[in-house]
Structures are given as structure tokens and as C-alpha cells.
Scaffold this motif. Structure first.
Motif, PDB file in Angstrom:
ATOM      1  N   ASP A 195       0.823  -1.211   0.000  1.00  0.00           N
ATOM      2  CA  ASP A 195       0.000   0.000   0.000  1.00  0.00           C
ATOM      3  C   ASP A 195       0.855   1.258   0.000  1.00  0.00           C
ATOM      4  O   ASP A 195       0.338   2.357  -0.049  1.00  0.00           O
ATOM      5  CB  ASP A 195      -0.974  -0.012   1.177  1.00  0.00           C
ATOM      6  N   GLY A 196       2.182   1.101   0.075  1.00  0.00           N
ATOM      7  CA  GLY A 196       3.071   2.247  -0.019  1.00  0.00           C
ATOM      8  C   GLY A 196       3.236   3.034   1.264  1.00  0.00           C
ATOM      9  O   GLY A 196       3.845   4.102   1.257  1.00  0.00           O
ATOM     10  N   TRP A 197       2.668   2.540   2.373  1.00  0.00           N
ATOM     11  CA  TRP A 197       2.791   3.279   3.621  1.00  0.00           C
ATOM     12  C   TRP A 197       3.360   2.380   4.690  1.00  0.00           C
ATOM     13  O   TRP A 197       2.934   1.240   4.800  1.00  0.00           O
ATOM     14  CB  TRP A 197       1.430   3.807   4.077  1.00  0.00           C
ATOM     15  N   LEU A 229      12.593   4.246   7.197  1.00  0.00           N
ATOM     16  CA  LEU A 229      11.144   4.380   7.096  1.00  0.00           C
ATOM     17  C   LEU A 229      10.699   5.661   7.783  1.00  0.00           C
ATOM     18  O   LEU A 229      11.190   5.978   8.869  1.00  0.00           O
ATOM     19  CB  LEU A 229      10.436   3.204   7.774  1.00  0.00           C
ATOM     20  N   ALA A 230       9.751   6.379   7.169  1.00  0.00           N
ATOM     21  CA  ALA A 230       9.179   7.580   7.764  1.00  0.00           C
ATOM     22  C   ALA A 230       8.057   7.149   8.711  1.00  0.00           C
ATOM     23  O   ALA A 230       6.996   6.726   8.261  1.00  0.00           O
ATOM     24  CB  ALA A 230       8.647   8.507   6.680  1.00  0.00           C
ATOM     25  N   VAL A 231       8.316   7.212  10.008  1.00  0.00           N
ATOM     26  CA  VAL A 231       7.358   6.738  11.014  1.00  0.00           C
ATOM     27  C   VAL A 231       7.010   7.853  12.002  1.00  0.00           C
ATOM     28  O   VAL A 231       6.922   7.624  13.210  1.00  0.00           O
ATOM     29  CB  VAL A 231       7.895   5.485  11.747  1.00  0.00           C
ATOM     30  N   ILE A 274       9.019  -5.073   9.854  1.00  0.00           N
ATOM     31  CA  ILE A 274       8.870  -3.882  10.687  1.00  0.00           C
ATOM     32  C   ILE A 274       7.381  -3.676  10.912  1.00  0.00           C
ATOM     33  O   ILE A 274       6.610  -3.615   9.952  1.00  0.00           O
ATOM     34  CB  ILE A 274       9.486  -2.629  10.025  1.00  0.00           C
ATOM     35  N   ARG A 275       7.004  -3.581  12.187  1.00  0.00           N
ATOM     36  CA  ARG A 275       5.594  -3.374  12.535  1.00  0.00           C
ATOM     37  C   ARG A 275       5.471  -2.113  13.376  1.00  0.00           C
ATOM     38  O   ARG A 275       6.331  -1.839  14.205  1.00  0.00           O
ATOM     39  CB  ARG A 275       5.059  -4.562  13.334  1.00  0.00           C
ATOM     40  N   GLY A 276       4.381  -1.403  13.165  1.00  0.00           N
ATOM     41  CA  GLY A 276       4.074  -0.239  13.974  1.00  0.00           C
ATOM     42  C   GLY A 276       2.635  -0.290  14.410  1.00  0.00           C
ATOM     43  O   GLY A 276       1.752  -0.605  13.608  1.00  0.00           O
ATOM     44  N   LYS A 277       2.405  -0.019  15.692  1.00  0.00           N
ATOM     45  CA  LYS A 277       1.037  -0.038  16.212  1.00  0.00           C
ATOM     46  C   LYS A 277       0.880   1.109  17.190  1.00  0.00           C
ATOM     47  O   LYS A 277       1.525   1.134  18.234  1.00  0.00           O
ATOM     48  CB  LYS A 277       0.742  -1.366  16.895  1.00  0.00           C
ATOM     49  N   HIS A 296     -10.404  18.777  12.551  1.00  0.00           N
ATOM     50  CA  HIS A 296      -9.887  18.165  11.313  1.00  0.00           C
ATOM     51  C   HIS A 296      -8.947  17.054  11.732  1.00  0.00           C
ATOM     52  O   HIS A 296      -8.108  17.246  12.604  1.00  0.00           O
ATOM     53  CB  HIS A 296      -9.140  19.198  10.460  1.00  0.00           C
ATOM     54  N   ARG A 297      -9.072  15.911  11.115  1.00  0.00           N
ATOM     55  CA  ARG A 297      -8.202  14.772  11.445  1.00  0.00           C
ATOM     56  C   ARG A 297      -7.433  14.387  10.183  1.00  0.00           C
ATOM     57  O   ARG A 297      -7.923  13.654   9.332  1.00  0.00           O
ATOM     58  CB  ARG A 297      -9.046  13.601  11.946  1.00  0.00           C
ATOM     59  N   GLY A 298      -6.214  14.894  10.050  1.00  0.00           N
ATOM     60  CA  GLY A 298      -5.380  14.592   8.886  1.00  0.00           C
ATOM     61  C   GLY A 298      -4.240  13.644   9.196  1.00  0.00           C
ATOM     62  O   GLY A 298      -3.602  13.124   8.295  1.00  0.00           O
ATOM     63  N   ILE A 299      -3.974  13.417  10.471  1.00  0.00           N
ATOM     64  CA  ILE A 299      -2.909  12.500  10.876  1.00  0.00           C
ATOM     65  C   ILE A 299      -3.575  11.217  11.361  1.00  0.00           C
ATOM     66  O   ILE A 299      -4.212  11.196  12.414  1.00  0.00           O
ATOM     67  CB  ILE A 299      -2.032  13.106  12.000  1.00  0.00           C
ATOM     68  N   ALA A 300      -3.436  10.189  10.573  1.00  0.00           N
ATOM     69  CA  ALA A 300      -4.081   8.928  10.905  1.00  0.00           C
ATOM     70  C   ALA A 300      -3.273   8.162  11.945  1.00  0.00           C
ATOM     71  O   ALA A 300      -2.051   8.152  11.899  1.00  0.00           O
ATOM     72  CB  ALA A 300      -4.231   8.081   9.646  1.00  0.00           C
ATOM     73  N   ALA A 301      -3.972   7.565  12.882  1.00  0.00           N
ATOM     74  CA  ALA A 301      -3.335   6.655  13.837  1.00  0.00           C
ATOM     75  C   ALA A 301      -3.656   5.249  13.338  1.00  0.00           C
ATOM     76  O   ALA A 301      -4.767   4.778  13.484  1.00  0.00           O
ATOM     77  CB  ALA A 301      -3.887   6.882  15.236  1.00  0.00           C
ATOM     78  N   ARG A 302      -2.690   4.639  12.687  1.00  0.00           N
ATOM     79  CA  ARG A 302      -2.946   3.305  12.154  1.00  0.00           C
ATOM     80  C   ARG A 302      -1.732   2.428  12.331  1.00  0.00           C
ATOM     81  O   ARG A 302      -0.637   2.902  12.604  1.00  0.00           O
ATOM     82  CB  ARG A 302      -3.345   3.375  10.678  1.00  0.00           C
ATOM     83  N   GLN A 303      -1.944   1.156  12.169  1.00  0.00           N
ATOM     84  CA  GLN A 303      -0.836   0.229  12.279  1.00  0.00           C
ATOM     85  C   GLN A 303      -0.339  -0.140  10.889  1.00  0.00           C
ATOM     86  O   GLN A 303      -1.041   0.058   9.901  1.00  0.00           O
ATOM     87  CB  GLN A 303      -1.243  -0.995  13.086  1.00  0.00           C
ATOM     88  N   PHE A 304       0.875  -0.668  10.853  1.00  0.00           N
ATOM     89  CA  PHE A 304       1.447  -1.078   9.573  1.00  0.00           C
ATOM     90  C   PHE A 304       2.366  -2.257   9.782  1.00  0.00           C
ATOM     91  O   PHE A 304       2.804  -2.544  10.894  1.00  0.00           O
ATOM     92  CB  PHE A 304       2.218   0.074   8.904  1.00  0.00           C
ATOM     93  N   GLN A 305       2.628  -2.925   8.684  1.00  0.00           N
ATOM     94  CA  GLN A 305       3.646  -3.972   8.649  1.00  0.00           C
ATOM     95  C   GLN A 305       4.303  -3.892   7.286  1.00  0.00           C
ATOM     96  O   GLN A 305       3.636  -3.862   6.267  1.00  0.00           O
ATOM     97  CB  GLN A 305       3.035  -5.357   8.841  1.00  0.00           C
ATOM     98  N   ARG A 306       5.620  -3.825   7.297  1.00  0.00           N
ATOM     99  CA  ARG A 306       6.391  -3.805   6.052  1.00  0.00           C
ATOM    100  C   ARG A 306       7.468  -4.863   6.173  1.00  0.00           C
ATOM    101  O   ARG A 306       8.147  -4.954   7.190  1.00  0.00           O
ATOM    102  CB  ARG A 306       7.001  -2.432   5.809  1.00  0.00           C
ATOM    103  N   ALA A 307       7.611  -5.683   5.124  1.00  0.00           N
ATOM    104  CA  ALA A 307       8.586  -6.774   5.160  1.00  0.00           C
ATOM    105  C   ALA A 307       9.546  -6.647   3.983  1.00  0.00           C
ATOM    106  O   ALA A 307       9.154  -6.256   2.883  1.00  0.00           O
ATOM    107  CB  ALA A 307       7.871  -8.123   5.115  1.00  0.00           C
ATOM    108  N   PHE A 308      10.796  -6.960   4.247  1.00  0.00           N
ATOM    109  CA  PHE A 308      11.843  -6.966   3.222  1.00  0.00           C
ATOM    110  C   PHE A 308      12.462  -8.353   3.200  1.00  0.00           C
ATOM    111  O   PHE A 308      12.877  -8.861   4.242  1.00  0.00           O
ATOM    112  CB  PHE A 308      12.921  -5.916   3.542  1.00  0.00           C
ATOM    113  N   LEU A 309      12.530  -8.960   2.047  1.00  0.00           N
ATOM    114  CA  LEU A 309      13.134 -10.269   1.892  1.00  0.00           C
ATOM    115  C   LEU A 309      14.640 -10.093   1.784  1.00  0.00           C
ATOM    116  O   LEU A 309      15.122  -9.335   0.941  1.00  0.00           O
ATOM    117  CB  LEU A 309      12.580 -10.937   0.632  1.00  0.00           C
TER     118      LEU A 309
END
Length: 145
Positions: free
Chosen positions: A31-33, A55-57, A76-79, A91-104
Motif C-alpha cells: 500500500d506504499g505506507w 522508514l518515515a514513522v 517492521i511493525r508499527g502499532k 480536522h483529522r489529517g494524521i491517521a493513527a494506524r498500524q502497519f507492517q512492512r517486510a523486506f526479503l
């Protein structure tokens, strides 16, 4: 119709794992994020040539991030914790969400460490220089009668 593999050439022996890894990467959702950079850091007198994944976190604390090595994948996981219900956003422009990005990672790659600074998570990797191995193979002579 079967797909022709670039690893199907008779001179390429034992590359099945690489082909499977490429299939896994091609099928992985992206998803690019969060956005990330990968850079090569040149060798210095004190350090070998390295790769750095950044990573921009922004908005994540060290406790909300996890970096792990799972077999040959760097994950790499973020929660972030859910927001206080008492806050009222106009106004809510900064999302509080989790992510997972994997590099082989290729065989032999080592993770040197991770650093969080100014909203950027940097992970340094190194591939140790392989020993050059030359081994002579004896040829057996078998006479057929």
C-alpha cells in the motif's frame, strides 16, 4: 498455459528458492505506507559497506515499533494506541494506524541494528564478504570391461 521461468535454464541449478522468493515478493500486498528509502553506504575505515533502510514513522514512539527477523525476512511493525475518546478533532489529517512492512533478505545478510531519530527509523544491514573457496574435485577413472 504454463509460465516460463528464467530459472528453468539447464545451467542454473539449485535456484528454486530464489524463484520462490521472487514469486512471494510479486504477490505481496503493497500500500506504499509508510514510505521508505534504501541506500548503500560506502565502506569506511571503521565500517564495511552497508545497506540502510529508512522508514518515515512520524508519530510513532520506540515502544510502538517492532523490528524482527523472521527466517529470511526483515519485518517492521508499527502499532499506535487508540486515541483518547475525550478529544474532539475539528480536522483529522494524521491517521493513527498500524502497519507492517517486510523486506526479503538474501542469504548471509545480517541486521546490524536499528535507530529511531526525528521520525525516521533506520535499519542497517551488512552482507559479510564471502570467503573465496576453490576446491579441486578428483576425477575417478573407471574402466569398463
Amino acid at each position: 498455459m504454463s509460465r516460463q521461468s528464467p530459472f528453468g535454464h539447464p545451467f542454473l541449478l539449485g535456484f528454486d528458492e530464489i524463484e520462490q522468493a521472487l514469486d512471494r515478493v510479486a504477490k505481496a500486498p503493497s500500500d506504499g505506507w509508510p514510505p521508505y528509502n534504501i541506500e548503500r553506504l560506502t565502506r569506511t575505515e571503521l565500517e564495511p559497506e552497508r545497506l540502510r533502510i529508512t522508514l518515515a514513522v512520524a508519530g510513532f514512539t520506540r515502544d510502538q515499533l517492532e523490528v524482527s527477523l523472521e527466517e529470511n525476512q526483515l519485518v517492521i511493525r508499527g502499532k499506535q494506541q487508540s486515541e483518547d475518546k475525550g478529544r474532539q478533532f475539528l480536522h483529522r489529517g494524521i491517521a493513527a494506524r498500524q502497519f507492517q512492512r517486510a523486506f526479503l533478505l538474501a542469504d548471509g545478510m545480517e541486521v546490524l541494528g536499528a535507530d529511531l531519530s526525528n521520525g525516521l527509523l533506520s535499519i542497517d544491514l551488512v552482507r559479510p564478504e564471502p570467503e573465496r573457496i576453490i576446491r579441486k574435485i578428483d576425477i575417478m577413472a573407471r574402466d569398463r570391461a
